[in-house]
Design an enzyme around this catalytic site. Structure first.
Site, PDB file in Angstrom:
ATOM      1  N   HIS A   6      34.336  31.986  22.934  1.00 23.21           N
ATOM      2  CA  HIS A   6      35.357  32.571  23.797  1.00 23.21           C
ATOM      3  C   HIS A   6      36.243  33.520  23.005  1.00 23.21           C
ATOM      4  O   HIS A   6      37.256  33.116  22.435  1.00 23.21           O
ATOM      5  CB  HIS A   6      36.174  31.438  24.433  1.00 23.21           C
ATOM      6  CG  HIS A   6      37.246  31.884  25.386  1.00 23.21           C
ATOM      7  ND1 HIS A   6      38.131  31.004  25.953  1.00 23.21           N
ATOM      8  CD2 HIS A   6      37.571  33.107  25.876  1.00 23.21           C
ATOM      9  CE1 HIS A   6      38.964  31.670  26.759  1.00 23.21           C
ATOM     10  NE2 HIS A   6      38.651  32.933  26.724  1.00 23.21           N
ATOM     11  N   ARG A  71      38.662  42.226  27.573  1.00 22.50           N
ATOM     12  CA  ARG A  71      39.975  41.587  27.695  1.00 22.50           C
ATOM     13  C   ARG A  71      40.147  41.051  29.111  1.00 22.50           C
ATOM     14  O   ARG A  71      40.055  41.800  30.094  1.00 22.50           O
ATOM     15  CB  ARG A  71      41.043  42.645  27.405  1.00 22.50           C
ATOM     16  CG  ARG A  71      42.433  42.105  27.388  1.00 22.50           C
ATOM     17  CD  ARG A  71      43.413  43.206  26.967  1.00 22.50           C
ATOM     18  NE  ARG A  71      44.706  42.605  26.679  1.00 22.50           N
ATOM     19  CZ  ARG A  71      45.728  43.269  26.152  1.00 22.50           C
ATOM     20  NH1 ARG A  71      45.589  44.548  25.851  1.00 22.50           N
ATOM     21  NH2 ARG A  71      46.862  42.648  25.917  1.00 22.50           N
ATOM     22  N   ALA A  72      40.440  39.754  29.216  1.00 24.73           N
ATOM     23  CA  ALA A  72      40.467  39.113  30.538  1.00 24.73           C
ATOM     24  C   ALA A  72      41.688  39.534  31.346  1.00 24.73           C
ATOM     25  O   ALA A  72      41.603  39.740  32.559  1.00 24.73           O
ATOM     26  CB  ALA A  72      40.447  37.600  30.370  1.00 24.73           C
ATOM     27  N   HIS A 178      37.179  32.335  34.503  1.00 31.18           N
ATOM     28  CA  HIS A 178      38.301  32.972  33.806  1.00 31.18           C
ATOM     29  C   HIS A 178      39.035  33.911  34.752  1.00 31.18           C
ATOM     30  O   HIS A 178      38.505  34.938  35.149  1.00 31.18           O
ATOM     31  CB  HIS A 178      37.804  33.736  32.577  1.00 31.18           C
ATOM     32  CG  HIS A 178      38.829  33.862  31.495  1.00 31.18           C
ATOM     33  ND1 HIS A 178      40.096  34.372  31.716  1.00 31.18           N
ATOM     34  CD2 HIS A 178      38.790  33.515  30.179  1.00 31.18           C
ATOM     35  CE1 HIS A 178      40.775  34.344  30.578  1.00 31.18           C
ATOM     36  NE2 HIS A 178      40.014  33.823  29.636  1.00 31.18           N
ATOM     37  N   TYR A 194      46.267  31.008  33.923  1.00 30.30           N
ATOM     38  CA  TYR A 194      45.018  30.648  33.239  1.00 30.30           C
ATOM     39  C   TYR A 194      44.783  29.131  33.322  1.00 30.30           C
ATOM     40  O   TYR A 194      43.704  28.662  33.701  1.00 30.30           O
ATOM     41  CB  TYR A 194      45.069  31.047  31.759  1.00 30.30           C
ATOM     42  CG  TYR A 194      44.804  32.506  31.444  1.00 30.30           C
ATOM     43  CD1 TYR A 194      45.057  33.513  32.368  1.00 30.30           C
ATOM     44  CD2 TYR A 194      44.319  32.883  30.194  1.00 30.30           C
ATOM     45  CE1 TYR A 194      44.824  34.849  32.056  1.00 30.30           C
ATOM     46  CE2 TYR A 194      44.083  34.214  29.874  1.00 30.30           C
ATOM     47  CZ  TYR A 194      44.334  35.193  30.805  1.00 30.30           C
ATOM     48  OH  TYR A 194      44.107  36.506  30.477  1.00 30.30           O
ATOM     49  N   HIS A 223      40.140  27.193  27.787  1.00 27.64           N
ATOM     50  CA  HIS A 223      41.465  26.642  27.488  1.00 27.64           C
ATOM     51  C   HIS A 223      41.412  25.122  27.582  1.00 27.64           C
ATOM     52  O   HIS A 223      42.245  24.483  28.229  1.00 27.64           O
ATOM     53  CB  HIS A 223      42.529  27.226  28.421  1.00 27.64           C
ATOM     54  CG  HIS A 223      42.315  28.689  28.686  1.00 27.64           C
ATOM     55  ND1 HIS A 223      41.909  29.175  29.889  1.00 27.64           N
ATOM     56  CD2 HIS A 223      42.381  29.762  27.847  1.00 27.64           C
ATOM     57  CE1 HIS A 223      41.753  30.499  29.807  1.00 27.64           C
ATOM     58  NE2 HIS A 223      42.023  30.873  28.585  1.00 27.64           N
ATOM     59  N   GLU A 284      39.587  31.756  21.464  1.00 22.95           N
ATOM     60  CA  GLU A 284      40.212  32.738  22.362  1.00 22.95           C
ATOM     61  C   GLU A 284      40.793  33.898  21.561  1.00 22.95           C
ATOM     62  O   GLU A 284      41.538  34.709  22.111  1.00 22.95           O
ATOM     63  CB  GLU A 284      41.313  32.027  23.181  1.00 22.95           C
ATOM     64  CG  GLU A 284      41.734  32.667  24.489  1.00 22.95           C
ATOM     65  CD  GLU A 284      42.930  31.913  25.114  1.00 22.95           C
ATOM     66  OE1 GLU A 284      43.313  30.857  24.583  1.00 22.95           O
ATOM     67  OE2 GLU A 284      43.476  32.389  26.121  1.00 22.95           O
ATOM     68  N   ARG A 290      49.407  34.634  19.285  1.00 21.05           N
ATOM     69  CA  ARG A 290      49.063  35.391  18.080  1.00 21.05           C
ATOM     70  C   ARG A 290      49.836  34.945  16.846  1.00 21.05           C
ATOM     71  O   ARG A 290      49.545  35.368  15.740  1.00 21.05           O
ATOM     72  CB  ARG A 290      49.288  36.883  18.331  1.00 21.05           C
ATOM     73  CG  ARG A 290      48.503  37.331  19.567  1.00 21.05           C
ATOM     74  CD  ARG A 290      48.372  38.830  19.697  1.00 21.05           C
ATOM     75  NE  ARG A 290      47.565  39.137  20.884  1.00 21.05           N
ATOM     76  CZ  ARG A 290      47.045  40.312  21.173  1.00 21.05           C
ATOM     77  NH1 ARG A 290      47.237  41.322  20.351  1.00 21.05           N
ATOM     78  NH2 ARG A 290      46.327  40.498  22.262  1.00 21.05           N
TER      79      ARG A 290
END
Lengths: 347, 347
Positions: A6, A71-72, A178, A194, A223, A284, A290
């Site tokens: 993922h 990018r989702a 997703h 999400y 997730h 992910e 981040r």
């Protein structure tokens, strides 16, 4: 070998976002829409976008390969119509293909689908076939809520989705469930929408006989499965009260969870309650979080660090989670190398 | 002493449901609406509805007292208008008061609010005041989504809700964030909508400075906080990326979680990641899951059994979770006995 099932191309060159802005600006004025060919991104720009991000993280974290998709959060299926979504999906998927061509050992493609609210999912079949048969991708991301937080589509277990599932079964590709961005102010995208979508999908599967109709259909709930593992007792109990079969029979041949859970207690819970056969390693990255956790000194999404020190996880189970399950759930990857998967299709 | 902060009158006599059916049938024909006085339930019927259910379970499970509110899944704020919701809330709250009068040691009241989609929350203030000041209740259930799964209200942190919060602060009562049934086919009520609402509320609180505006406002997020504890690292990371303050400062003086998590690994996770000061014992009984777990031989929702054997939980923390936090978060209960709370108001 460690396969991260993922990862998203969240670091794509700025020209991609600019193209999307032009596309959105031209909605309702087809003559002004940008062509796919007008997206000018050089190979060097792609390299630069990855070298200091996903590739560096693969090296630093000791993972080998990422199943890589657009990018989702900017799939944004709610914008425009099915034609808008198709052009945008093609642009994004083509860019993933270029990533896989440039780094054939590091990335294998997973595609975005051209979903659009209220449009029957069979509209996605041609792009799915193109990505699998021509671009060498091994799976797709399926958005259960193309409305972006208003949840107007039927549940994933409704016959509405069956034509797409028939094609997934025929192509032998799984879908990661997703969602994309939220345009409902109640739901923060990565913090609520999400996770809610993951929980919602699990509960939909629990209530349905979908996998009697499609015994080989496979979904990854990302997730860490949303809230499902944390409430595993609740879900077992609800299923039992409703006279549903045990999970092993009901859904564990078909539903898998990734390890995108960003602290050790969460990962330990996942490993305790979900069978090792149903867990696929993932991070992910570069994704929802981040930063560096001051409690550990490492990135929150460096999920390998949570798994590695768990001494009660057997070598066999570890092998399944890091590699074996990904090869099994994505049979178009199967026993091959990434380079072989990517090369077979670029001919 | 063990206080269960989350119980619903799910076993109310059938006459209550029949009254509600008549009320719904008369929507649009006010002349045909049943009066509150027409609801005929005897004390014996109330006793019967509880003796073999909540009261028996209190005895068998060794809990002393339940903060008791009307059945959440039939609040159904989406039905009719604000007048419909007000009549229904009054009927349900009055019945809770009767329960507390019959069993003053076993139950303390928590009220349903007469919310209605799109109606400003200050419409709930008179019923809240009545329940707190006249019926002796100690808290309320606040529905973040009176639409029933369409999520059309502003987030809980929006000024839309402030007049109600001002009254909650004035009365010194907390709210449990609790949705009702779902009329969105995507969301199973207790399996998806409840848990999603919990997760959604937590994320809304994380993004907002609500508790700067209301330093003493308090919410309980039920069902173990939805997905929040399982994804504690994700939430800490998202907050950090967004430059939000640490949780201790941001929300842990104001946001609490109950223990309605129906397996031991989930309870252990909750206790590991959430400070003991923020956890209130609860079972939701008689609630979402009624069966016996074949893996343990006990009811899924007998949550005391998961907590008791955890030997790394200190006596001090245990006391907070079972009793102290409930007394602190519900100061109208405070240091008193249930009998004193109930007696003070029935004068």
């Amino acid at each position: 070998m460690i396969i991260d099932c993922h990862g998203h191309y969240t670091t794509a060159p700025a020209a991609l976002e600019a193209w999307r802005r032009r596309q959105i600006a031209a909605i309702g004025e087809p003559g002004n829409a940008p062509t796919r060919a007008s997206l000018a991104i050089t190979d060097d720009e792609i390299r630069e976008s990855l070298e200091n991000a996903q590739l560096r993280m693969q090296r630093e974290r000791g993972t080998d390969l990422t199943f890589f998709s657009p990018r989702a959060s900017v799939m944004a299926h709610h914008i425009g119509d099915a034609a808008t979504s198709l052009e945008w999906a093609r642009v994004c998927n083509d860019l993933i293909r270029r990533v896989c061509t440039l780094y054939p050992d590091n990335f294998v493609g997973v595609c975005q689908l051209p979903q659009s609210p209220g449009v029957r999912p069979e509209n996605c079949i041609p792009e799915l076939e193109r990505c699998i048969n021509e671009l060498g991708f091994v799976g797709c991301n399926l958005n259960p809520d193309p409305s972006g937080g208003h949840w107007k589509e039927p549940p994933l277990t409704d016959r509405w989705w069956y034509p797409l599932y028939e094609k997934m079964v025929e192509l032998d590709v799984p879908a990661m469930v997703h969602v994309s961005s939220s345009c409902n102010p109640c739901f923060h995208a990565t913090g609520a929408h999400y996770i809610n979508a993951d929980t919602t999908a699990f509960m939909q599967f629990l209530l349905s006989d979908l996998f009697k109709d499609f015994p080989t259909l496979r979904f990854i709930i990302p997730h860490g499965g949303g809230a499902a593992p944390y409430h595993w007792g609740r879900y077992r109990g609800i299923a039992q009260d409703l006279k549903r079969p045990p999970f092993a029979e009901l859904l564990l041949k078909n539903v898998f969870f990734d390890t995108c859970v960003y602290h050790r207690p969460g990962i330990e819970l996942l490993l305790k309650v979900v069978p090792a056969d149903n867990i696929l390693f993932a991070s992910e990255m570069v994704g929802a979080v981040r930063g560096i956790d001051p409690e550990t000194g490492h990135h929150y999404d460096d999920t390998r660090r949570y798994l590695e020190p768990i001494d009660w996880l057997s070598a066999e189970d570890r092998g399944k989670i890091f590699e074996g399950n990904a090869r099994r759930v994505f049979p178009r990857f199967g026993a091959r190398t990434a380079r072989a998967v990517n090369a077979a299709q670029s001919a």
